[in-house]
Motif scaffolding. Structure first.
Motif, PDB file in Angstrom:
ATOM      1  N   ALA A 163       0.804  -1.227   0.000  1.00 36.03           N
ATOM      2  CA  ALA A 163       0.000   0.000   0.000  1.00 36.03           C
ATOM      3  C   ALA A 163       0.840   1.281   0.000  1.00 36.03           C
ATOM      4  N   PRO A 164       1.888   1.412   0.844  1.00 38.09           N
ATOM      5  CA  PRO A 164       2.684   2.656   0.791  1.00 38.09           C
ATOM      6  C   PRO A 164       3.320   2.896  -0.575  1.00 38.09           C
ATOM      7  N   PHE A 165       3.695   1.821  -1.255  1.00 35.69           N
ATOM      8  CA  PHE A 165       4.348   1.966  -2.556  1.00 35.69           C
ATOM      9  C   PHE A 165       3.320   2.267  -3.648  1.00 35.69           C
ATOM     10  N   PHE A 166       2.083   1.833  -3.437  1.00 36.23           N
ATOM     11  CA  PHE A 166       0.984   2.252  -4.309  1.00 36.23           C
ATOM     12  C   PHE A 166       0.814   3.768  -4.222  1.00 36.23           C
ATOM     13  N   LEU A 167       0.834   4.303  -2.998  1.00 36.71           N
ATOM     14  CA  LEU A 167       0.676   5.749  -2.812  1.00 36.71           C
ATOM     15  C   LEU A 167       1.866   6.518  -3.388  1.00 36.71           C
ATOM     16  N   LEU A 168       3.072   5.960  -3.242  1.00 42.24           N
ATOM     17  CA  LEU A 168       4.258   6.604  -3.810  1.00 42.24           C
ATOM     18  C   LEU A 168       4.183   6.636  -5.336  1.00 42.24           C
ATOM     19  N   LEU A 169       3.655   5.571  -5.910  1.00 39.15           N
ATOM     20  CA  LEU A 169       3.492   5.534  -7.367  1.00 39.15           C
ATOM     21  C   LEU A 169       2.457   6.570  -7.810  1.00 39.15           C
ATOM     22  N   CYS A 170       1.398   6.732  -7.014  1.00 37.00           N
ATOM     23  CA  CYS A 170       0.422   7.788  -7.302  1.00 37.00           C
ATOM     24  C   CYS A 170       1.090   9.164  -7.244  1.00 37.00           C
ATOM     25  N   LEU A 171       1.970   9.350  -6.262  1.00 39.93           N
ATOM     26  CA  LEU A 171       2.723  10.610  -6.167  1.00 39.93           C
ATOM     27  C   LEU A 171       3.575  10.814  -7.417  1.00 39.93           C
ATOM     28  N   GLY A 172       4.168   9.726  -7.905  1.00 42.50           N
ATOM     29  CA  GLY A 172       4.951   9.808  -9.141  1.00 42.50           C
ATOM     30  C   GLY A 172       4.103  10.260 -10.318  1.00 42.50           C
ATOM     31  N   VAL A 173       2.852   9.773 -10.385  1.00 41.66           N
ATOM     32  CA  VAL A 173       1.937  10.182 -11.461  1.00 41.66           C
ATOM     33  C   VAL A 173       1.654  11.682 -11.365  1.00 41.66           C
ATOM     34  N   VAL A 174       1.427  12.158 -10.137  1.00 39.67           N
ATOM     35  CA  VAL A 174       1.148  13.583  -9.936  1.00 39.67           C
ATOM     36  C   VAL A 174       2.344  14.432 -10.385  1.00 39.67           C
ATOM     37  N   ILE A 175       3.551  14.019  -9.981  1.00 42.22           N
ATOM     38  CA  ILE A 175       4.756  14.768 -10.350  1.00 42.22           C
ATOM     39  C   ILE A 175       4.932  14.789 -11.865  1.00 42.22           C
ATOM     40  N   LEU A 176       4.716  13.640 -12.503  1.00 38.28           N
ATOM     41  CA  LEU A 176       4.864  13.563 -13.958  1.00 38.28           C
ATOM     42  C   LEU A 176       3.842  14.449 -14.664  1.00 38.28           C
ATOM     43  N   THR A 177       2.638  14.534 -14.102  1.00 38.89           N
ATOM     44  CA  THR A 177       1.593  15.361 -14.713  1.00 38.89           C
ATOM     45  C   THR A 177       1.925  16.848 -14.597  1.00 38.89           C
ATOM     46  N   ILE A 178       2.470  17.232 -13.442  1.00 35.93           N
ATOM     47  CA  ILE A 178       2.819  18.644 -13.233  1.00 35.93           C
ATOM     48  C   ILE A 178       4.071  19.017 -14.020  1.00 35.93           C
ATOM     49  N   PHE A 179       5.007  18.071 -14.109  1.00 36.11           N
ATOM     50  CA  PHE A 179       6.274  18.337 -14.805  1.00 36.11           C
ATOM     51  C   PHE A 179       6.456  17.327 -15.945  1.00 36.11           C
ATOM     52  N   PRO A 180       5.733  17.503 -17.045  1.00 35.38           N
ATOM     53  CA  PRO A 180       5.795  16.523 -18.138  1.00 35.38           C
ATOM     54  C   PRO A 180       7.174  16.394 -18.769  1.00 35.38           C
ATOM     55  N   GLN A 181       8.027  17.407 -18.605  1.00 40.38           N
ATOM     56  CA  GLN A 181       9.359  17.352 -19.213  1.00 40.38           C
ATOM     57  C   GLN A 181      10.223  16.241 -18.610  1.00 40.38           C
ATOM     58  N   ILE A 182       9.827  15.720 -17.456  1.00 39.02           N
ATOM     59  CA  ILE A 182      10.547  14.573 -16.895  1.00 39.02           C
ATOM     60  C   ILE A 182      10.564  13.435 -17.914  1.00 39.02           C
ATOM     61  N   ALA A 183       9.468  13.287 -18.626  1.00 36.88           N
ATOM     62  CA  ALA A 183       9.390  12.246 -19.661  1.00 36.88           C
ATOM     63  C   ALA A 183       9.825  12.748 -21.027  1.00 36.88           C
ATOM     64  N   LEU A 184       9.572  14.008 -21.320  1.00 36.35           N
ATOM     65  CA  LEU A 184       9.745  14.491 -22.686  1.00 36.35           C
ATOM     66  C   LEU A 184      11.130  15.041 -22.987  1.00 36.35           C
ATOM     67  N   TRP A 185      11.915  15.376 -21.938  1.00 38.16           N
ATOM     68  CA  TRP A 185      13.191  16.024 -22.207  1.00 38.16           C
ATOM     69  C   TRP A 185      14.173  15.117 -22.945  1.00 38.16           C
ATOM     70  N   LEU A 186      14.354  13.887 -22.462  1.00 33.30           N
ATOM     71  CA  LEU A 186      15.361  13.005 -23.062  1.00 33.30           C
ATOM     72  C   LEU A 186      15.048  12.654 -24.505  1.00 33.30           C
ATOM     73  N   PRO A 187      13.806  12.296 -24.878  1.00 33.50           N
ATOM     74  CA  PRO A 187      13.528  12.035 -26.300  1.00 33.50           C
ATOM     75  C   PRO A 187      13.802  13.261 -27.175  1.00 33.50           C
ATOM     76  N   THR A 188      13.454  14.446 -26.657  1.00 33.73           N
ATOM     77  CA  THR A 188      13.700  15.667 -27.422  1.00 33.73           C
ATOM     78  C   THR A 188      15.193  15.917 -27.589  1.00 33.73           C
ATOM     79  N   PHE A 189      15.951  15.680 -26.514  1.00 37.55           N
ATOM     80  CA  PHE A 189      17.400  15.874 -26.557  1.00 37.55           C
ATOM     81  C   PHE A 189      18.047  14.905 -27.544  1.00 37.55           C
ATOM     82  N   LEU A 190      17.652  13.638 -27.475  1.00 40.35           N
ATOM     83  CA  LEU A 190      18.246  12.635 -28.369  1.00 40.35           C
ATOM     84  C   LEU A 190      17.877  12.904 -29.822  1.00 40.35           C
TER      85      LEU A 190
END
Length: 438
Positions: free
Chosen positions: A407-434
């Motif tokens: 359960a705690p790791f489920f909540l941490l993963l939800c936190l990861g989703v929130v962070i990714l939604t607020i800061f989409p460049q976490i996912a998009l920066w490396l593909p753009t750079f490459l």
């Protein structure tokens, strides 16, 4: 029949066929055939013609060739002692961090995910070794199991990933770019897990984190050699992809050859190992490809119904903000995760959700990573979370206790989703750079 009535009818058909216990790909095909015959009023000859064209086109996609190769590579490693070497190599590196050897679950799963592509294989492989070692050292069993459940899900996010390949094919997004997009989000989630373990170890004196005698040894060359097989595979597979020397399918084949060479060098190559791993890979690949074909057929059927556009217009009429739409989709995926596994969730939902995302202005590549994070949640969500069943088999704990540990790791993963939604460049920066560097 109204558009809402059509949508509800199709949804009821999906629940009817899947709830009857048939295999998911058969259920999706039955939904497609039933809808075309009774709702669209297509003659049987036309239904057969559509099905044959769609199935042939989907099954002959070159990108699908990567799936059996990546599965085979991971299965070869799974059947050797390389996972044991991984634990021995990582133990001295984390032994003085708060939480001690619990971090082996996180780092070990992160590294193994880079050669596996499967959440289940990552959890089972690392768990076979780490849980026994952690139990010997009297580490907190719930934290040991929970950290492995959470970190094992990284097999879907850290490239290469089978679900990423499926998403890339269905969404017509570059698989190489998707692989790159998954790197930093995967490392972010792993960091969240490790930070949580360190804080728990510092704040909770009940957690056993004392150093065993063998863990006090200084880091030496032997530890490096224990980690070398995994690093070689990561370098060969991902290096060949990101350097542009090989496509994902070609890199997967290179990875298989490299895995066989490593197993040969370590003296573990045998006919039984090759035969067993190959048979399992064929079975797993057939399942995945069958789902992709069924999803393509269902997507085509929904296209004839104009269902995705209708649902998109309906949700658009709700005047939701982009974040409101993401919240709605997140809840939708969490609900699906209670009953379905990752690839099924992806292939069933994408014909509906992807048009909504594109219409709302989100990047389809970013949405692929978002979707995979939601699929990761499904792996640790009862009643059908695959990682929970794997850990139940490894520990003989009741499934309810495994779920509580996760359960705690489920909540941490939800936190990861929130962070990714607020800061989409976490996912998009490396593909753009490459892409820019290329």
């Amino acid at each position: 029949m109204t558009e809402l009535g059509v949508g509800l009818t199709v949804l009821c058909l999906i629940f009817l066929f899947l709830g009857s216990g048939v295999w998911v790909f058969i259920g999706l095909i039955l939904v497609s055939f039933t809808t075309q015959f009774f709702i669209l009023d297509f003659p049987i000859s036309r239904i057969g013609s559509i099905a044959s064209k769609i199935m042939l086109r989907s099954a002959s996609s070159w990108e699908l060739a990567a799936i059996p190769m990546f599965i085979w590579m991971g299965d070869i490693i799974f059947r050797t002692d390389i996972s044991q070497r991984l634990f021995k190599g990582l133990a001295p590196l984390v032994a003085r961090v708060p939480g001690r050897l619990l971090h082996v679950n996180i780092v070990g799963c992160t590294l193994f995910a880079a050669v596996s592509g499967s959440s289940t294989a990552t959890t089972a492989t690392v768990g076979k070794i780490s849980l026994e070692e952690l139990s010997k050292r009297q580490y907190d069993p719930l934290l040991s199991v929970g950290s492995l459940a959470g970190a094992g899900s990284l097999g879907l996010l850290i490239p290469p990933s089978i679900v990423m390949i499926v998403y890339g094919i269905l969404a017509e997004v570059s698989i190489v770019s998707l692989f790159a997009a998954g790197v930093f989000p995967g490392l972010m989630v792993a960091a969240l897990y490790s930070l949580y373990i360190a804080l728990r170890a510092e704040l909770d004196p009940k957690i056993k984190t004392t150093l065993a005698v063998e863990d006090k040894q200084p880091i030496g060359l032997k530890d490096f050699f224990n980690l070398l097989p995994i690093f070689i595979l990561i370098f060969v597979v991902l290096g060949s992809i990101y350097s542009g020397l090989a496509t994902p399918s070609e890199a997967a084949a290179i990875g298989v050859v490299t895995a066989i060479l490593i197993v040969t060098f370590t003296g573990q190559l045998s006919f039984a190992l090759i035969a067993d791993s190959l048979i399992n890979s064929v079975k797993m690949s057939a399942m995945v490809v069958s789902l992709v074909i069924a999803a393509a057929l269902l997507s085509t059927t929904m296209g004839y119904l104009h269902l995705p556009q209708s649902i998109a217009n309906m949700i658009g009429g709700l005047d939701l903000s982009p974040y409101g739409l993401i919240l709605m989709l997140a809840l939708f995926y969490i609900m699906l995760g209670l009953f379905l596994e990752g690839i099924s969730i992806t292939v069933m939902s994408l014909p509906i959700t992807l048009p909504l995302i594109v219409q709302a202005g989100f990047d389809p590549m970013w949405f692929g990573i978002f979707l995979i994070l939601m699929v990761e949640l499904a792996t640790i969500t009862p009643p059908v979370g695959f990682n929970l069943f794997v850990l139940q088999g490894l520990t003989n704990m009741p499934i309810s206790r495994v779920a509580r540990a996760s359960a705690p790791f489920f909540l941490l993963l939800c936190l990861g989703v929130v962070i990714l939604t607020i800061f989409p460049q976490i996912a998009l920066w490396l593909p753009t750079f490459l892409k820019g560097a290329g």
